[in-house]
Enzyme design. Structure first.
Site, mmCIF file in Angstrom:
data_model
loop_
_atom_site.group_PDB
_atom_site.id
_atom_site.type_symbol
_atom_site.label_atom_id
_atom_site.label_comp_id
_atom_site.label_asym_id
_atom_site.label_seq_id
_atom_site.Cartn_x
_atom_site.Cartn_y
_atom_site.Cartn_z
ATOM 1 N N GLY A 46 0.829 -1.194 0.000
ATOM 2 C CA GLY A 46 0.000 0.000 0.000
ATOM 3 C C GLY A 46 0.865 1.246 0.000
ATOM 4 C CD GLN A 51 3.508 5.787 2.562
ATOM 5 O OE1 GLN A 51 2.514 5.248 2.105
ATOM 6 N NE2 GLN A 51 4.497 5.115 3.118
ATOM 7 C CB CYS A 88 5.349 2.233 7.205
ATOM 8 S SG CYS A 88 4.902 3.743 6.343
ATOM 9 C CG LEU A 89 6.443 0.920 1.059
ATOM 10 C CD1 LEU A 89 5.842 1.233 -0.300
ATOM 11 C CD2 LEU A 89 7.536 -0.132 0.928
ATOM 12 C CG HIS A 130 -0.369 1.391 7.275
ATOM 13 N ND1 HIS A 130 0.632 0.974 8.131
ATOM 14 C CD2 HIS A 130 0.240 2.215 6.381
ATOM 15 C CE1 HIS A 130 1.773 1.533 7.773
ATOM 16 N NE2 HIS A 130 1.565 2.286 6.707
ATOM 17 C CD GLU A 131 -1.101 2.599 2.773
ATOM 18 O OE1 GLU A 131 -0.699 3.782 2.706
ATOM 19 O OE2 GLU A 131 -0.325 1.652 2.963
ATOM 20 C CG HIS A 134 0.393 6.860 5.466
ATOM 21 N ND1 HIS A 134 1.549 7.374 6.020
ATOM 22 C CD2 HIS A 134 0.652 5.549 5.223
ATOM 23 C CE1 HIS A 134 2.458 6.400 6.109
ATOM 24 N NE2 HIS A 134 1.938 5.281 5.644
HETATM 25 NI NI NI Z 1 2.823 3.401 5.521
#
Ligand code: NI
Length: 161
Positions: A46, A51, A88-89, A130-131, A134
């Site tokens: 995701g 991000q 998380c990226l 999670h997304e 963000h």
């Molecule tokens: Ni993330």
């Protein structure tokens, strides 16, 4: 399509609230294409627009069932809980235990401008929550129970979002 630069933990933009998308312009579509390419290149499940440094309420998710593009997503219902590793990226190579809903229903606008609802379970529910966090400037780090730990490449592939 192009791979965009990821923003990492400590970058102030990740704490900002993203703005609603009012119109699906060619620029928005290009951003979505780039987000998908960036997510796949980083082996994520995701990615939120913030991000890659864009404060728009756009999320892309693929938990292995094909890409889902969500514009202005809103979690409208949750059920149960699950506790498990999450990454998380924007926090590469790390993961930690986070409790999330077992099921999450999200309402969103698709890339075609139509309204959709999707009920996710397990990893998809985790990714949705999670997304969406963000988009409100929240990182999973604030929810971690205990310590962060290092992840292997295979784990990142499944869990980083
Ligand atoms: Ni993330």
């Amino acid at each position: 399509m192009a791979i965009r630069n990821l923003r990492f933990g400590g970058d102030a933009i990740l704490t900002k609230t993203s703005k609603e998308v009012k119109e699906i312009t060619p620029k928005v579509k290009e951003l979505i294409d780039d987000m998908l390419e960036t997510m796949y290149e980083a082996n994520g499940v995701g990615l939120a627009a913030v991000q890659v440094g864009v404060l728009k309420r756009i999320v892309v998710i693929d938990v292995g069932e094909g890409p889902v593009v969500m514009i202005n997503p809103q979690v409208i219902k949750t059920e149960g809980t699950q506790t498990g590793d999450e990454g998380c990226l924007s926090v590469p190579g790390k993961a930690g235990q986070v409790t999330r809903p077992m099921k999450a229903t999200v309402r969103y606008t698709g890339e075609d401008g139509a309204e959709y609802e999707l009920e996710g379970e397990e990893l998809l529910a985790r990714a949705i929550c999670h997304e969406c966090d963000h988009l409100d400037g929240k990182l999973y780090l604030d929810l971690v129970e205990g310590e962060l730990h290092d992840t292997t490449y295979e784990e990142e592939e499944e869990e980083e979002a």
